[in-house]
Design a protein around this motif. Structure first.
Motif, PDB file in Angstrom:
ATOM      1  N   ARG A   1      -4.695  -8.733  -2.184  1.00  0.00           N
ATOM      2  CA  ARG A   1      -3.706  -7.771  -2.172  1.00  0.00           C
ATOM      3  C   ARG A   1      -2.436  -7.938  -3.409  1.00  0.00           C
TER       4      ARG A   1
ATOM      5  N   ARG B   1      -2.518   8.379   1.374  1.00  0.00           N
ATOM      6  CA  ARG B   1      -1.579   7.220   0.925  1.00  0.00           C
ATOM      7  C   ARG B   1      -1.807   7.154  -0.647  1.00  0.00           C
TER       8      ARG B   1
ATOM      9  N   GLU C   1      -3.626   3.193  -1.625  1.00  0.00           N
ATOM     10  CA  GLU C   1      -4.562   2.472  -1.014  1.00  0.00           C
ATOM     11  C   GLU C   1      -5.984   3.355  -1.306  1.00  0.00           C
TER      12      GLU C   1
ATOM     13  N   ARG D   1       0.903  -1.182   0.135  1.00  0.00           N
ATOM     14  CA  ARG D   1       0.060  -0.076   0.111  1.00  0.00           C
ATOM     15  C   ARG D   1       1.034   1.240   0.096  1.00  0.00           C
TER      16      ARG D   1
END
Length: 356
Positions: free
Chosen positions: A356, A261, A255, A250
């Protein structure tokens, strides 16, 4: 009578909640909320013992008030660590009441390390608000972090559990381990390098260590034998490494829904996260190009950071981190073989997402 049978545990450590009819995300949300609900009275009681100046900073950090002391509805973080304490105790037959003091103590240790980490890393924002050190200065932020550390020990010492002394000793040991991990991490980020194996070992002494401690203390609160305590520690450490790899991903590729982020966030700070080190060790043309870019004296702006993220992916750093995260998640699940540990698995699936 145990919920396990000769055919295997009630919840397979590999299948998790898939066949149980329970949504792991819903269960994890319940466990996180339960941990916050059960530990908040103990946190409040502990904070109330602080001098008013320190109490304001502590309550601001955990989201209970603004910088002027006006009550807010915020919370600091998800409550993962106390949830793991309670879930580990539950997996070994204890009720939440047996582990709630330990859960609160682990949460205080986590928050004290966060306050100190913000100072060391120069992070000015914590969960959308100025970090404590930005408002009150470095010296006072260090002091309130130290105070939270002391409150954690005080809270754990006040627990009714027979394993209190063992829990205090384990918590003290992990704080020293966290300090070692941060020392190595800073050395690696400041240009002293470190191989991928060395950087992985450093991460074992940081987030992974505290998650392992949380699970081990939960086991101690349940009066579990030493082999079960060790298995819970290993579960938490493996889960912690999987979490760290997800966090590193991330930090480079962004993110969704979090404007603080963006893509390249960690790269603009030249952080030597694990995908970065994997790319630096890659013999590919993309790896060599990325190494030259990261070693240059020029500042990495947003555009350069996006280019660096692409080079890391082409050098194999992203694929490696994703595969390594899955490997550590599987290793964590393996430590639960033969135990009715559905709650621990639900928390693991929540913090280490499958996409992910």
């Amino acid at each position: 009578m145990s919920s396990s049978t000769a055919a295997g545990p009630a919840f397979s450590h590999r299948k998790g909640l898939r066949d149980s009819g329970i949504g792991s995300g819903d269960r994890a949300h319940y466990l996180l909320c339960r941990a916050q609900r059960l530990t908040r009275p103990l946190l409040r009681a502990a904070f109330d013992t602080l001098p008013s100046e320190l109490r304001l900073m502590a309550e601001y950090h955990v989201g209970w008030c603004d910088a002027n002391g006006v009550v807010t509805a915020g919370e600091s973080g998800r409550g993962l660590r106390p949830a793991l304490v309670l879930a580990a105790a539950g997996a070994l037959g204890a009720q939440p009441a047996a582990a709630v003091h330990a859960a609160a103590a682990v949460e205080m240790v986590h928050n004290f390390t966060v306050i100190h980490d913000d100072i060391v890393d120069g992070d000015t924002v914590r969960r959308g608000r100025p970090a404590v050190w930005q408002l009150w200065g470095v010296d006072d932020a260090v002091l309130v972090g130290d105070a939270l550390h002391s409150l954690a020990i005080w809270t754990l010492a006040d627990a009714p559990a027979a394993a209190t002394l063992d829990s205090i000793a384990r918590l003290a040991d992990v704080v020293i381990e966290l300090c070692l991990g941060r020392h190595h991490d800073r050395a690696q980020d400041s240009g002293h390098g470190g191989s991928l194996a060395e950087c992985l070992e450093t991460q074992r002494h940081q987030r992974a260590a505290l998650l392992g401690c949380a699970c081990a203390i939960g086991a101690l609160c349940a009066g579990a034998p030493s082999e079960a305590v060790a298995a819970m520690d290993r579960f938490g450490r493996e889960l912690g490494l999987a979490c760290q790899l997800c966090e590193d991903l991330r930090g480079i590729w962004g993110e969704p829904g979090n404007p603080s982020r963006p893509v390249g966030h960690d790269l603009m700070r030249r952080k030597h996260s694990l995908p970065v080190v994997a790319a630096l060790e890659s013999p590919t043309p993309a790896g060599r190009e990325f190494a030259a870019l990261y070693a240059s004296a020029d500042a990495l702006d947003r555009e350069a950071a996006v280019r660096a993220a692409d080079l890391i992916a082409r050098a194999g750093g992203k694929d490696w981190a994703q595969a390594e995260s899955r490997r550590h998640q599987r290793a964590a699940a393996d430590m639960l073989a033969g135990r009715p540990a559905a709650d621990l698995l639900a928390l693991a699936e929540c913090v280490v997402p499958r996409d992910r």
